[in-house]
Design a protein around this motif. Structure first.
Motif, PDB file in Angstrom:
ATOM      1  N   ASP A   1       0.827  -1.194   0.000  1.00 23.99           N
ATOM      2  CA  ASP A   1       0.000   0.000   0.000  1.00 23.99           C
ATOM      3  C   ASP A   1       0.870   1.256   0.000  1.00 23.99           C
ATOM      4  OD1 ASP A   1      -2.496   1.011  -0.023  1.00 23.99           O
ATOM      5  OD2 ASP A   1      -3.088   0.259   1.937  1.00 23.99           O
TER       6      ASP A   1
ATOM      7  N   TRP B   1      -7.187   1.502  -6.618  1.00 26.87           N
ATOM      8  CA  TRP B   1      -6.497   0.904  -5.485  1.00 26.87           C
ATOM      9  C   TRP B   1      -7.057   1.439  -4.167  1.00 26.87           C
ATOM     10  CZ3 TRP B   1      -3.415  -3.134  -4.992  1.00 26.87           C
ATOM     11  CH2 TRP B   1      -2.782  -3.319  -3.766  1.00 26.87           C
TER      12      TRP B   1
ATOM     13  N   HIS C   1      -7.408  -0.187  -0.472  1.00 25.77           N
ATOM     14  CA  HIS C   1      -7.058   0.587   0.718  1.00 25.77           C
ATOM     15  C   HIS C   1      -8.269   0.820   1.620  1.00 25.77           C
ATOM     16  CE1 HIS C   1      -4.283   3.072   2.979  1.00 25.77           C
ATOM     17  NE2 HIS C   1      -5.211   3.999   3.086  1.00 25.77           N
TER      18      HIS C   1
END
Ligand code: HEM
Ligand code: HEM
Lengths: 310, 256
Positions: free
Chosen positions: B154, B204, B209
């Motif tokens: 991440d 993402w 996330h």
């Protein structure tokens, strides 16, 4: 060669009779309207454009239908409101339909070819500059040669319309241009719409560039022609009208480009493919991890507070 | 919120990470993110959302939602201005973060690889395999250290993303400078990078996330740790067992 269709059929027959018999009556009526009734007509409805030669009494009626000329339907209806709002709203019909008068509106109709020709040529009388430029342009040249690859070269009316000629300095017209050119240059329009210029003009940024800011509107030439706005000699000047700080390197920006086609320069192609692959791989990794996590969570009932941690 | 007396060395205080705290709602908390981390994330989050609301409507100019959004911002120019202001703060946040890294690695001689580091190391690979086994109930949940492999991923996704989206964004911001420095064709390249990286980043954040921070089983409906910095010690114990053991060993938290 010419057949009458729709409501115009009955009407036209009637009209012929009228012309032979009581024709004078109706023309007298139109004359009367023209001489005395202009103000009243305009107030009553938008049926009469100023100085319409009385043509809209008939052509302002939708039930007039259409006539077929050389296999193509021609709408006889001329929307009075749209006409009035057009750039030519104040022009008498006969300024383009030369020779059509209310004395004998349809003496010219007998020769459709001639009629069309006069209407098109009429633009020249008042817009000689544009006409001359057009004549020398690639489109103008093509129009004299006729057809190229099955597509007709555009004439004045393909880009401006006939009776709804818009003012060209409006955002609306600037936004329409990409579609106008796109009728025949669809691929170019698609690539253009993929650039900042195309997106911004679509979204209403008037200062952004559209086809004619780069190619010119009447004096359009192939980019290989030295006189073209985009020839090697003129390319930079064209960009500089809006990008004053630009220098020679700026012209290597590619406007019409399909990044994932093999025609694209290697670096553009490689980056495009790299990114597509990366998006697939990264989302696959993230997606699988997330889905498995959800799967595990559901299986343990952890979302509902039954299980332990994690 | 009084800080507990649990030993925190000067160094750790500087890092701001290793301070234990008791009795917020009667639980023991461990301060996982320092005020700097929290502020940095907050700036990143807000500016990212700002950019994500003003950039994509341009990319999808032909869609009605894009036109509606542009209408909301009051046109392409306004949206572009907001986009640039947000981007400016985002890049500033990023630059400060790079300086922060430089300070810790260069001056404070922080170890680049190790349990406290965000860099990948060998254990991440075994952890990932362990996770897959755990997903299918074929093994125990891996005993994570301070950062799990997906947290590292991440982080690096964002790191790479900002670097790419920022560079390409500036290239587009000053197109004539770009063409003078390199060449006009790099503007074509920059557009591809900027647009595609934006899709990547938004996707993402939205699907991975936000899942991790909201829907991951034990944090649902939301893990406030990134805003408060504080993580219940029991969570540390269950989520990151190896780290918990180490913190206990080092005497930084009281065993539960
Ligand atoms: C980090 C610094 C960034 C800079 C300097 C930057 C700059 C720019 C600039 C100059 C443009 C050109 C369009 C315009 O004039 O409005 C643009 C477009 C765009 N930006 Fe950014 N931006 C940044 C970050 C982001 C982020 C974080 C996102 C979304 C996640 C984003 C998404 C977009 C999109 C989708 C476009 C449209 C591109 C296209 O039409 O292909 N940008 N950006
Ligand atoms: C949109 C709302 C966002 C929320 C609610 C959110 C929430 C969180 C939370 C709860 C964590 C801690 C996860 C954990 O380790 O337990 C976290 C970490 C992090 N966030 Fe966000 N975040 C958001 C947006 C962003 C954005 C836009 C970025 C960067 C572009 C970002 C970058 C990071 C990074 C690098 C970490 C540390 C790595 C990690 O722990 O996963 N976040 N965030």
């Amino acid at each position: 060669m010419k057949t009458v269709a729709g409501a115009a059929g009955g009407f036209a027959k009637e009209f012929t009779c009228l012309r032979r018999g009581a024709g004078f009556g109706i023309l007298a009526f139109i004359l009367l309207v023209l001489l005395t009734g202009e103000v009243a007509w305009a107030q009553e409805s938008a049926q009469s454009a100023e100085g319409d030669n009385g043509c809209l009494v008939c052509h302002g009626q939708e039930y007039l239908g259409s006539v077929e000329v050389d296999g193509a339907a021609q709408d006889l209806f001329v929307g009075p409101e749209a006409y009035e709002e057009s750039a030519h709203g104040l022009l008498p019909c006969a300024s383009c339909h030369i020779g059509f008068t209310h004395d004998n509106p349809h003496q010219m109709v007998t020769n459709a070819e001639f009629f069309a020709e006069t209407a098109r040529e009429a633009c020249r009388n008042c817009h000689a500059d544009q006409f001359e430029m057009y004549q020398q342009s690639y489109h103008g040249e093509l129009s004299r040669g006729g057809v190229a690859g099955g597509v007709l070269a555009p004439g004045c009316t393909d880009c401006h319309g006939m009776h709804q000629v818009q003012r060209v300095d409006t955002l609306e017209y600037r936004q329409d241009i990409q579609q106008i050119c796109g009728q025949c240059h669809g691929g170019r329009t698609d690539t253009f719409l993929d650039t900042y210029h195309g997106k911004a003009i679509t979204l209403g940024r008037e200062a952004s560039a559209t086809c004619v800011d780069c190619h010119g509107s009447h004096f359009i030439l192939p980019t290989t022609n030295p006189m073209s706005t985009l020839s090697e000699a003129n390319h930079l000047d064209t960009c500089q009208t809006c990008h004053p700080d630009a220098d020679e390197g700026f012209t290597s920006f590619l406007v019409h480009i399909q990044p994932t086609s093999t025609d694209a320069p290697l670096i553009v192609f490689a980056v495009a493919i790299f990114y597509i692959s990366m998006i697939v791989v990264v989302f696959a990794f993230g997606g699988i991890h997330t889905l498995l996590y959800i799967y595990r969570g559901l299986k343990n009932g952890l979302y509902f507070g039954k299980g332990g941690h994690h | 919120m009084a800080e507990a007396t649990y030993p925190a060395t000067g160094e750790e205080r500087l890092e701001g990470a290793a301070v234990a705290e008791t009795n917020v709602e009667g639980r023991d908390y461990y301060v996982r993110f320092s005020p700097y981390h929290r502020l940095s994330h907050f700036v990143m989050m807000t500016t990212f959302i700002g950019c994500a609301l003003t950039g994509p409507p341009l990319k999808y100019s032909y869609d009605f939602w894009a036109q509606a959004m542009m209408g909301f911002w009051g046109g392409v120019e306004n949206a572009g201005l907001i986009h640039r202001v947000m981007a400016g703060f985002m890049v500033a946040d990023f630059v400060i973060h790079v300086l922060y890294l430089g300070y810790h690695i260069g001056l404070k001689k922080a170890k680049i690889f190790g349990p406290d580091s965000i860099f990948f190391w060998k254990k991440d690979l075994t952890d990932a395999l362990g996770m897959v086994k755990w997903f299918f109930d074929r093994g125990p949940r891996p005993r994570f250290e301070r950062f799990t492999f997906w947290e590292k991923f991440d982080y690096w996704a964002v790191f790479w993303g900002i670097a790419m989206i920022g560079t390409s964004g500036f290239a587009l911001w000053f197109p004539t400078v770009t063409s003078t420095l390199v060449s006009g064709i790099f503007l074509n390249v920059a557009r591809i990078i900027h647009g595609d990286e934006a899709i990547l980043a938004i996707g993402w954040i939205l699907f991975v996330h936000l899942y991790n921070s909201h829907l991951r089983m034990n944090v649902f409906p939301m893990d406030p740790v990134i805003f408060t910095g504080r993580m219940p010690v029991e969570h540390v114990k269950h989520d990151k067992a190896a780290w918990y053991d180490r913190l206990v060993r080092e005497g930084k938290i009281k065993p539960e």
